[in-house]
Design an enzyme around this catalytic site. Structure first.
Site, PDB file in Angstrom:
ATOM      1  N   TYR A 148      72.050  73.704  13.167  1.00  0.00           N
ATOM      2  CA  TYR A 148      70.991  74.762  13.760  1.00  0.00           C
ATOM      3  C   TYR A 148      70.144  74.051  14.848  1.00  0.00           C
ATOM      4  CZ  TYR A 148      72.803  78.335  10.536  1.00  0.00           C
ATOM      5  OH  TYR A 148      73.589  78.957   9.756  1.00  0.00           O
ATOM      6  N   LYS A 187      78.682  73.832   9.530  1.00  0.00           N
ATOM      7  CA  LYS A 187      78.475  75.441   9.821  1.00  0.00           C
ATOM      8  C   LYS A 187      77.512  75.387  10.979  1.00  0.00           C
ATOM      9  CE  LYS A 187      75.872  78.954   7.694  1.00  0.00           C
ATOM     10  NZ  LYS A 187      74.631  79.102   6.898  1.00  0.00           N
TER      11      LYS A 187
HETATM   12  P1  FBP Z   1      73.098  84.729   7.159  1.00  0.00           P
HETATM   13  O1  FBP Z   1      74.634  85.168   7.077  1.00  0.00           O
HETATM   14  O2  FBP Z   1      72.381  85.537   6.411  1.00  0.00           O
HETATM   15  O3  FBP Z   1      72.586  84.582   8.822  1.00  0.00           O
HETATM   16  O4  FBP Z   1      73.296  83.365   6.425  1.00  0.00           O
HETATM   17  C1  FBP Z   1      73.511  82.182   6.925  1.00  0.00           C
HETATM   18  C2  FBP Z   1      72.229  81.098   7.171  1.00  0.00           C
HETATM   19  O5  FBP Z   1      72.871  79.872   7.600  1.00  0.00           O
HETATM   20  C3  FBP Z   1      71.657  80.792   5.921  1.00  0.00           C
HETATM   21  O6  FBP Z   1      72.115  80.035   5.095  1.00  0.00           O
HETATM   22  C4  FBP Z   1      70.206  80.861   6.400  1.00  0.00           C
HETATM   23  O7  FBP Z   1      69.235  81.079   5.391  1.00  0.00           O
HETATM   24  C5  FBP Z   1      70.026  81.498   7.477  1.00  0.00           C
HETATM   25  O8  FBP Z   1      71.301  81.682   8.008  1.00  0.00           O
HETATM   26  C6  FBP Z   1      69.038  80.661   8.381  1.00  0.00           C
HETATM   27  O9  FBP Z   1      69.166  81.505   9.559  1.00  0.00           O
HETATM   28  P2  FBP Z   1      67.978  80.928  10.758  1.00  0.00           P
HETATM   29  O10 FBP Z   1      67.688  79.615  10.641  1.00  0.00           O
HETATM   30  O11 FBP Z   1      68.173  81.491  11.907  1.00  0.00           O
HETATM   31  O12 FBP Z   1      66.708  81.637  10.066  1.00  0.00           O
END
Ligand code: FBP
Length: 308
Positions: free
Chosen positions: A174, A207
């Protein structure tokens, strides 16, 4: 368990892995309703750490109970359930062996959010993942962050330990922090770059978030233009991300994001499927809905990945 040709082909892409890792990847790919298709739908429940309990569970207060999530993932016929150590421990005995588990071994939290150098703390380990019978460890990196290099070094060590122990490695990649703008976090050039970095650190499953057509980096903008890389539609962009992960030799799944209406989510997932995504990892959009609705939604997502 007999594995399909499709799964044999996918496993053959992981040329250096030992039988333990391949068996665990096969376990994930042969579980649930998508068994043998090469596609995956995973339930991630680490939002309690990342966003806090109220933002995560108050919409559907049954979701405060860890057993709720195990049951949802099993009843929906998902490929795996991913969560941090404490949550997995809370259902370890009741649900032992019923669904492949992925232990998230690092986590951030909203109380100590850092704008420039966001990072994650280690909150689990390979030995704990083995103790709980997990098939994989999950690790988040934030490419772009002032802490990105430390996180990338950490995943290198954890991935080695996990692979030596026969566990698969899932990397949540991310982009955020540093000079990356908010819009840039999901820009196509940045998401493809982040996905590629996850492949390079040795992830078996990558992911990322679905990318937009925004291009963040000036240098990248020129290349996308001169090389005519199609990024206008979401399925084009997904194709590009999948290509960036060793030309499709790695499994790439896309996250669901914050809760949205069913049709928008399903339309998005249809595009992910068309673009060649390996699957979806859908947290809030499943567990923040009432149980029956969540099951119906997950059923429809699975149908999309079955090509129906
Ligand atoms: P969601 O489907 O709820 O978005 O979950 C995916 C995810 O990767 C979770 O594993 C993680 O907690 C969340 O998104 C983190 O989102 P962000 O870093 O954008 O707050």
């Amino acid at each position: 368990m007999k594995i399909t040709k499709n799964i044999k082909r996918i496993l053959s892409y992981y040329e250096s892995d030992n039988p333990g890792v391949k068996a665990n990847l096969a376990r994930i790919l042969m579980s649930g309703k998508l068994s043998g298709t090469g596609k995956l739908v995973i339930l991630p429940v680490d939002q309690g750490f990342e966003h806090g309990p109220a933002r995560s569970f108050a919409k559907n207060f049954y979701a405060y109970d860890p057993h709720y999530h195990f049951k949802l993932a099993i009843d929906a016929g998902l490929s795996a359930f991913a969560a941090p150590l404490g949550l997995l421990e809370a259902g370890a005995d009741t649900f032992a062996g019923q669904i492949p588990l992925i232990m998230k071994v690092n986590s951030s939290n909203s109380l100590s959010k850092e704008k420039i150098a966001p990072s994650q703390a280690l909150t689990g380990s390979v030995s704990e993942a083995i103790r709980l019978g997990c098939s994989a460890v999950g690790f988040t990196i934030y490419p772009g962050s002032g802490m990105a290099l430390d996180m990338i070094s950490d995943i290198q060590e954890i991935a080695k330990e996990a692979k030596d122990a026969g566990l698969a490695v899932v990397v949540w990649s991310y982009p955020r922090g540093g000079d990356i703008s908010k819009e840039g976090e999901t820009a196509i050039d940045i998401v493809a770059y982040a996905a590629h970095m996850a492949a390079l650190v040795g992830a078996h499953i990558i992911k990322v978030k679905p990318p937009t057509s925004h291009i963040e980096q000036v240098e990248a903008k020129k290349v996308y233009k001169t090389e005519n890389i199609s990024i206008d539609t979401l399925d084009d962009r997904i194709k590009h991300v999948v290509k960036s992960c060793f030309n499709g030799r790695r499994l790439v799944v896309f996250s669901g994001g914050s809760s949205k209406d069913k049709e928008s989510l399903l339309n998005e997932i249809r595009k992910l499927y068309l673009g060649g995504a390996s699957g979806s990892i859908v947290g809030r959009n499943s567990f923040q809905r009432p149980y029956a609705e969540a099951l119906e939604l997950l059923k429809q997502i699975i149908e999309i990945y079955k090509g129906k």
